[in-house]
Scaffold this motif. Structure first.
Motif, PDB file in Angstrom:
ATOM      1  N   SER A 295      55.501 -23.150  65.720  1.00  0.00           N
ATOM      2  CA  SER A 295      56.633 -22.785  66.587  1.00  0.00           C
ATOM      3  C   SER A 295      57.910 -23.523  66.203  1.00  0.00           C
ATOM      4  O   SER A 295      58.745 -23.803  67.046  1.00  0.00           O
ATOM      5  CB  SER A 295      56.280 -23.076  68.049  1.00  0.00           C
ATOM      6  OG  SER A 295      55.949 -24.445  68.226  1.00  0.00           O
TER       7      SER A 295
ATOM      8  N   SER B 100      64.546 -13.308  64.064  1.00  0.00           N
ATOM      9  CA  SER B 100      63.857 -12.780  65.249  1.00  0.00           C
ATOM     10  C   SER B 100      64.286 -11.333  65.425  1.00  0.00           C
ATOM     11  O   SER B 100      65.306 -10.898  64.876  1.00  0.00           O
ATOM     12  CB  SER B 100      64.182 -13.594  66.505  1.00  0.00           C
ATOM     13  OG  SER B 100      65.567 -13.617  66.754  1.00  0.00           O
TER      14      SER B 100
ATOM     15  N   LEU C  74      54.216 -11.489  68.427  1.00  0.00           N
ATOM     16  CA  LEU C  74      55.041 -10.467  69.061  1.00  0.00           C
ATOM     17  C   LEU C  74      54.172  -9.343  69.634  1.00  0.00           C
ATOM     18  O   LEU C  74      53.018  -9.160  69.236  1.00  0.00           O
ATOM     19  CB  LEU C  74      56.046  -9.900  68.053  1.00  0.00           C
ATOM     20  CG  LEU C  74      56.967 -10.914  67.368  1.00  0.00           C
ATOM     21  CD1 LEU C  74      57.969 -10.192  66.486  1.00  0.00           C
ATOM     22  CD2 LEU C  74      57.672 -11.811  68.372  1.00  0.00           C
TER      23      LEU C  74
ATOM     24  N   THR D  63      63.307 -17.954  66.899  1.00  0.00           N
ATOM     25  CA  THR D  63      62.983 -18.356  68.276  1.00  0.00           C
ATOM     26  C   THR D  63      61.481 -18.416  68.503  1.00  0.00           C
ATOM     27  O   THR D  63      61.033 -19.082  69.432  1.00  0.00           O
ATOM     28  CB  THR D  63      63.578 -17.351  69.277  1.00  0.00           C
ATOM     29  OG1 THR D  63      62.994 -16.060  69.056  1.00  0.00           O
ATOM     30  CG2 THR D  63      65.084 -17.248  69.105  1.00  0.00           C
ATOM     31  N   PHE D  64      60.701 -17.686  67.693  1.00  0.00           N
ATOM     32  CA  PHE D  64      59.227 -17.660  67.769  1.00  0.00           C
ATOM     33  C   PHE D  64      58.709 -17.042  69.067  1.00  0.00           C
ATOM     34  O   PHE D  64      57.562 -17.249  69.431  1.00  0.00           O
ATOM     35  CB  PHE D  64      58.634 -19.062  67.591  1.00  0.00           C
ATOM     36  CG  PHE D  64      59.103 -19.759  66.357  1.00  0.00           C
ATOM     37  CD1 PHE D  64      58.567 -19.435  65.122  1.00  0.00           C
ATOM     38  CD2 PHE D  64      60.116 -20.709  66.410  1.00  0.00           C
ATOM     39  CE1 PHE D  64      59.004 -20.055  63.965  1.00  0.00           C
ATOM     40  CE2 PHE D  64      60.564 -21.344  65.256  1.00  0.00           C
ATOM     41  CZ  PHE D  64      60.010 -21.015  64.037  1.00  0.00           C
ATOM     42  N   ILE D  65      59.545 -16.291  69.758  1.00  0.00           N
ATOM     43  CA  ILE D  65      59.114 -15.657  71.002  1.00  0.00           C
ATOM     44  C   ILE D  65      59.521 -14.189  70.986  1.00  0.00           C
ATOM     45  O   ILE D  65      60.416 -13.781  70.239  1.00  0.00           O
ATOM     46  CB  ILE D  65      59.715 -16.354  72.244  1.00  0.00           C
ATOM     47  CG1 ILE D  65      61.237 -16.301  72.210  1.00  0.00           C
ATOM     48  CG2 ILE D  65      59.216 -17.782  72.366  1.00  0.00           C
ATOM     49  CD1 ILE D  65      61.892 -16.838  73.475  1.00  0.00           C
ATOM     50  N   GLN D  66      58.850 -13.431  71.823  1.00  0.00           N
ATOM     51  CA  GLN D  66      59.183 -12.020  71.984  1.00  0.00           C
ATOM     52  C   GLN D  66      60.478 -11.890  72.778  1.00  0.00           C
ATOM     53  O   GLN D  66      60.587 -12.407  73.884  1.00  0.00           O
ATOM     54  CB  GLN D  66      58.054 -11.302  72.718  1.00  0.00           C
ATOM     55  CG  GLN D  66      58.342  -9.852  73.044  1.00  0.00           C
ATOM     56  CD  GLN D  66      58.395  -8.983  71.799  1.00  0.00           C
ATOM     57  OE1 GLN D  66      57.468  -8.977  71.007  1.00  0.00           O
ATOM     58  NE2 GLN D  66      59.479  -8.260  71.626  1.00  0.00           N
ATOM     59  N   SER D  67      61.466 -11.206  72.198  1.00  0.00           N
ATOM     60  CA  SER D  67      62.716 -10.971  72.920  1.00  0.00           C
ATOM     61  C   SER D  67      62.482  -9.951  74.028  1.00  0.00           C
ATOM     62  O   SER D  67      61.612  -9.086  73.923  1.00  0.00           O
ATOM     63  CB  SER D  67      63.796 -10.461  71.966  1.00  0.00           C
ATOM     64  OG  SER D  67      64.079 -11.417  70.975  1.00  0.00           O
ATOM     65  N   SER D  68      63.265 -10.072  75.051  1.00  0.00           N
ATOM     66  CA  SER D  68      63.131  -9.137  76.167  1.00  0.00           C
ATOM     67  C   SER D  68      64.494  -8.562  76.506  1.00  0.00           C
ATOM     68  O   SER D  68      65.525  -9.135  76.182  1.00  0.00           O
ATOM     69  CB  SER D  68      62.562  -9.847  77.401  1.00  0.00           C
ATOM     70  OG  SER D  68      63.395 -10.927  77.789  1.00  0.00           O
TER      71      SER D  68
ATOM     72  N   LYS E  10      49.051  -9.127  70.775  1.00  0.00           N
ATOM     73  CA  LYS E  10      50.208  -9.648  70.037  1.00  0.00           C
ATOM     74  C   LYS E  10      49.800  -9.825  68.581  1.00  0.00           C
ATOM     75  O   LYS E  10      48.617 -10.034  68.275  1.00  0.00           O
ATOM     76  CB  LYS E  10      50.686 -10.978  70.627  1.00  0.00           C
ATOM     77  CG  LYS E  10      51.315 -10.854  72.012  1.00  0.00           C
ATOM     78  CD  LYS E  10      51.819 -12.203  72.513  1.00  0.00           C
ATOM     79  CE  LYS E  10      52.478 -12.082  73.877  1.00  0.00           C
ATOM     80  NZ  LYS E  10      53.760 -11.337  73.799  1.00  0.00           N
TER      81      LYS E  10
ATOM     82  N   GLY F 154      56.569 -15.686  65.032  1.00  0.00           N
ATOM     83  CA  GLY F 154      55.697 -15.953  66.165  1.00  0.00           C
ATOM     84  C   GLY F 154      54.819 -14.759  66.480  1.00  0.00           C
ATOM     85  O   GLY F 154      54.712 -13.796  65.710  1.00  0.00           O
TER      86      GLY F 154
END
Length: 839
Positions: free
Chosen positions: A152, A629, A596, A747-752, A620, A594
């Protein structure tokens, strides 16, 4: 007063050498060292002579082994030139020649240097597969693969195990009909059904780029300082390790006993004088043979240099697994200053702990005019895995003449047999990385891609930063009175610049890259800068070592958020079956994004991956891409392409935004290119009155004020660092200040959330050619229509609509050209356009 201080390689003490009162030492500084660190010595002097006094003779005899007929010409000693007590040169001294003159006095001809190319020479000798990668040897199982998905951000050494060093992202590498595989489609054999579960050997390792870079510098015994290379932007980069035409990773199961290859030899003469190494008897083993020619060793690493040059680089071996290793040793040697023969000892010894694993004693070197040849002497040793062992030697004090000088004319150390490296599905990066790529190739690739500068600072240490950050950090000097106006000076435009400057990846034949070349006639992610100055001619192309990384949906035809690389070929079509042929890959850069969401046509759809014989459901997936990202608003993410372009996935996915201004050209190259092409940019050649301190302190990133403008040093020729005087300099006028760039990291995260670009109105109506054929658009043979834009002057990021109300954007993927312009644009989404090339 001028002083020359040098550091002995024998006792590490500094000595003040005798120099003539009228000594003049001139140095040259060239901007080329910033543009290509592999070609230029950072700062170098012309040769100069110092007398053969008692003090100087003592130093040169010990450090350079000077005698009546010979000296060692590859030794470098640290040196400092002082003027009035202040350091005006800090670098190295080399002995160029010995001048014998009985009439006027003998002397030593020397020169000073800051030897930046030594870094490139050393890195060039080490292949990526020669690095010590034993800390990432692992079995190909689900737990190991899944553990890599926990990365991460941050540096690789802040994690344990494989995490941070390797990642196994989801990618389509083709199919091998001789093995089981799950398909990347929605059929009953597809990866969304448990009957089409993906096998672990359909995954390939991607290696952290900083991990490889740090291993390279460690192997070469160099260090670096860099805010950029330690930033999340860079530490989150990975490069694929899949040089084989397999549908994923290559494992080492079933390797033979000789799969571990190690062989080094040296044909250069090396003299071991007892006076230089007193007490080198029996178990007090010396530092080993001086091996320089590395033939092949996929699992080795390098020992530090004995004299700070590649010729003094010893060699050691790192066992991959514990067990008995059988080595073969050969050498040729003669004796000097000997009364009897000399008995000789070998040992396989741990270079870190000093543990002796095996010895062979009493090998006789004859006191004869003919050399003693020892051929294929075998020595066995039981070694633990991961230690560093080397071939050491000593003199035997039990007989003969242990004080003779030993002249080695040839040495060879070879691994003859070794234990089986692996009986399970072990993954060795050496089996997956490109075998011919060396550490210099990797380092140059990084430097060239991100437009970094490499600046020597201190002993074997370098500052590495982006161009913008380096040139925005310089000091400011007022040299208004330094330019000698009584002498002529010359100001001229930058006529030697090329008309076109191209930044491109290495060409490759994976399916998506091949489509891009076929449709656009250029490598995916290419940036072409074309200047409008009439006197600029020619094309300058900068081709990366890295291959491009286009991304599409899992099957390249279904709307989905599962976006992956497609690294295979489709060479032919037989009936209704399209063969997805696996291919080997060169190095490619990608960010790990990350885990996703797995969505297909807007619905969460799990995929299956084998753990043992069980298919594990995943909602994911581990993503790798050229984007930092996947986001829902433009320019909120970075792009590893030189130029952000329409990605294949954008044809099938309308949720994420593909346009960003934060591509590699805009983040790293734009200021360098546009500043030198500015009409106001000029070159000046003139005479400046400078002190040795000013010569030493001026750097290439400093701003110098004179003639009512700011300038930057380009060249300084024959600058005397022993006295104040006139120095011929060349400067480049600075059209504007450069500011440091802020980079957007993963960012290593799923954007929303969903943000659709909104344009309230499009007031500018113009006529455009449109279609899908660039040649027709350039020749004017394409169809014509009227479109409205929110921009008076069309450019990247503007939008095109079919009406002035900006309610209906023109079709995504369409190519357009204003009938009065020469630039081809493509619509990437919601009417937003990006330039492709000029006609």
């Amino acid at each position: 007063m001028i002083e020359l201080w040098v550091k002995s390689t024998i006792d590490d003490l500094w000595y003040d050498l005798d120099i003539p009162a009228d000594l003049a030492v001139s140095i040259t500084k060239s901007f080329e060292e910033i543009e290509d660190f592999t070609k230029i010595k950072s700062t170098f002097s012309k040769t100069f002579n110092i007398p053969q006094t008692t003090k100087n003779n003592q130093f040169f005899k010990s450090s350079f082994m000077v005698n009546s007929s010979d000296f060692v010409d590859n030794v470098v000693v640290a040196a400092v030139m002082k003027y009035g007590g202040a350091d005006v040169f800090v670098g190295d001294l080399r002995l160029n020649s010995i001048v014998v003159d009985e009439t006027n006095g003998s002397s030593y001809e020397v020169f000073l240097t800051q030897d930046l190319p030594n870094l490139s020479t050393t890195l060039q000798q080490i292949k990526l597969v020669n690095l010590d990668l034993s800390d990432v040897v692992h079995e190909l199982d689900y737990d190991n693969v899944a553990s890599t998905w926990d990365y991460s951000g941050g540096t690789w050494d802040s994690y344990s195990g494989l995490t941070g060093k390797i990642v196994y992202p989801l990618a389509h590498y083709g199919y091998d009909d001789t093995q089981y595989y799950g398909r990347f489609d929605l059929s009953s054999s597809g990866f969304t059904n448990i009957s089409g579960t993906l096998a672990l050997n359909q995954f390939a390792p991607w290696v952290n780029v900083k991990y490889l870079l740090d291993k390279s510098f460690s192997a070469a015994s160099f260090t670096y300082q860099s805010s950029f290379l330690n930033s999340d932007y860079f530490t989150s980069l990975f490069t694929i390790a899949k040089t084989n035409d397999t549908m994923g990773v290559k494992v080492s199961s079933g390797n033979s006993e000789n799969a571990n290859v190690f062989l080094v030899e040296n044909t250069r003469q090396f003299i071991d004088r007892d006076s230089d190494n007193p007490g080198n008897f029996d178990e007090a083993y010396f530092t080993g043979f001086i091996f320089t020619d590395v033939l092949n060793d996929p699992l080795n690493t390098f020992s530090p240099s004995l004299n700070n040059t590649p010729s003094g680089r010893g060699h050691f071996f790192t066992p991959a697994v514990s067990g008995e290793y059988k080595f073969k040793v050969s050498f040729t040697a003669t004796l000097q200053n000997a009364l009897l023969g000399t008995y000789f000892n070998f040992a396989i010894k741990d270079v870190d702990t000093g543990v002796i694993y095996k010895q062979a004693k009493g090998i006789l070197i004859f006191n004869s005019s003919s050399p003693t040849e020892i051929t294929d002497f075998y020595i066995n040793a039981t070694l633990p895995a991961g230690v560093r062992v080397a071939l050491f030697y000593s003199r035997n004090n039990g007989g003969g003449d242990p004080f003779a000088d030993i002249v080695f004319k040839y040495q060879k150390w070879e691994l003859w047999t070794s234990p089986i490296i692996s009986t399970s599905n072990n993954v060795l990066l050496q089996d997956n990385l490109p075998g011919e790529i060396n550490c210099l190739d990797l380092f140059k690739g990084i430097i060239n891609h991100f437009n970094l500068v490499v600046i020597p600072q201190g002993e074997k240490n370098f500052l590495i930063e982006p161009w913008d950050n380096y040139f925005s950090s310089g000091r400011t000097y007022d040299w208004t009175t330094k330019l000698d106006l009584s002498r002529p000076y010359q100001i001229e435009p930058t006529n030697e610049l090329s008309k076109e400057f191209i930044l491109q990846f290495a060409e490759t034949d994976d399916i998506l890259s091949a489509y891009n070349i076929q449709n656009r006639n250029q490598v995916f992610g290419t940036k072409r800068y074309i200047d409008n100055q009439l006197f600029h001619t020619g094309i300058l192309t900068n081709t990366s070592i890295f291959e491009p990384l286009p991304i599409s949906t899992f099957d390249d035809e279904t709307e989905s958020n599962i976006l992956i690389p497609h690294l295979y070929q489709i060479p032919q079509k037989t009936e209704d079956i399209i063969p997805y042929q696996p291919i080997g890959s060169g190095l490619r850069l990608g960010w790990y994004n990350g885990m996703l969401d797995c969505k297909i046509t807007g619905t969460t759809t799990p995929i299956y991956i084998f753990s043992g014989n069980t298919g594990i459901s995943h909602s994911k997936y581990p993503a790798i891409s050229n984007f930092s990202s996947y986001e829902f608003s433009a320019s909120s993410f970075s792009d590893l392409n030189y130029k952000n372009q329409y990605n294949p996935w954008q044809e099938w996915n309308d949720s994420y935004v593909g346009y960003t201004s934060k591509d590699v050209y805009n983040d790293f190259w734009n200021n360098r290119i546009t500043s030198i092409y500015e009409p106001d940019t000029k070159k000046l050649k003139g005479s400046f009155y400078l002190t040795p301190t000013e010569i030493e302190t001026i750097k290439f990133n400093d701003k110098v004020y004179f003639l009512d403008a700011y300038w930057r040093l380009y060249n300084m020729v024959d600058a005397d660092i022993t006295a104040e005087g006139i120095v011929e300099c060349e400067f480049l006028k600075i059209p504007y200040d450069i500011s440091p760039t802020t980079y957007i990291a993963p960012t290593f995260i799923q954007s929303s959330g969903t943000t659709i670009p909104s344009v309230s109105g499009a007031n500018y109506s113009q006529t455009y050619y449109y279609g899908d054929n660039i040649l027709n658009l350039c020749s004017g043979n394409a169809q014509v229509d009227t479109y409205w834009s929110n921009c008076a002057l069309l450019g990247d990021g503007c939008s095109l609509f079919t009406t002035s109300g900006a309610t209906t954007p023109i079709d995504e993927g369409l190519l357009v050209r204003n009938i009065s312009g020469s630039t081809i644009y493509q619509v990437i989404e919601d009417g937003v356009i990006t330039s492709i090339q000029n006609c």
